[in-house]
Design an enzyme around this catalytic site. Sequence first.
Site, short mmCIF file in Angstrom:
data_model
loop_
_atom_site.label_atom_id
_atom_site.label_comp_id
_atom_site.label_asym_id
_atom_site.label_seq_id
_atom_site.Cartn_x
_atom_site.Cartn_y
_atom_site.Cartn_z
N CYS A 40 5.05 48.22 26.02
CA CYS A 40 5.71 49.25 26.82
C CYS A 40 6.21 50.42 25.98
CB CYS A 40 6.86 48.65 27.60
SG CYS A 40 7.92 47.68 26.57
N ASP A 42 8.78 50.67 23.81
CA ASP A 42 10.13 50.64 23.25
C ASP A 42 10.07 49.80 21.98
OD1 ASP A 42 11.20 52.11 25.21
OD2 ASP A 42 12.52 50.58 26.02
N CYS A 66 13.13 55.77 22.64
CA CYS A 66 13.73 56.98 23.19
C CYS A 66 14.58 57.70 22.13
CB CYS A 66 14.63 56.57 24.35
SG CYS A 66 15.97 55.56 23.74
N CYS A 110 18.72 50.03 22.49
CA CYS A 110 18.01 50.85 21.51
C CYS A 110 18.57 50.57 20.12
CB CYS A 110 18.17 52.33 21.85
SG CYS A 110 17.96 52.68 23.60
FE1 FES Z 1 14.23 51.52 25.17
FE2 FES Z 1 15.67 53.42 24.06
S1 FES Z 1 14.35 52.06 23.09
S2 FES Z 1 15.31 53.11 26.19
#
Ligand code: FES
Length: 165
Positions: A40, A42, A66, A110
């Site tokens: 995905c 992340d 992100c 995160c």
């Molecule tokens: Fe998943 Fe920031 S790494 S929203």
Amino acid sequence: MSTRIPLPYSPKVLELFRNPKNAGHMEDATVKATAGSPACGDMITLYLKIDEEEVIEKATFESYGCAANIAAASILTEIIKGRPIEDAWKITWKQISDELGGLPAIKYHCSILAVGALKRAIREYYKNRERPKWLPEKPTQEELQVLEEEKMIELLYKRFSLKQG
Ligand code: FES
């Protein structure tokens, strides 16, 4: 018109997102580790160059997450550079979040992923070396938390893909 509400990121997160420090692949890394889900996106990979004194000489990262993930990885690499591995092991995701001026609750993972990658890299380093006393034999609560987060990310991704598909 977009209905998305901008996340309340701190100025520090925004600054490191725009100008991340230590971003990129490291050719001569002693060890590397990834946390997150490649499925995905992340995801973060951390590279460490460790010297004979077991001090982290260099640290870099690649992030597919992100803004908060990039900022967390960036500040983490800054903090651990020049520090003994033992010190780096003690860093918590909450400390990283605090250093960033706080993260929105929805973005805690995160920071958890960034620290999770660090813990994995340290475990990896000691895989073929004698385990020091300060390194617990069993996974710690924080390491288990990363596994939980990874499961959650994949689950959310699957649900989202099903809805889209
Ligand atoms: Fe998943 Fe920031 S790494 S929203």
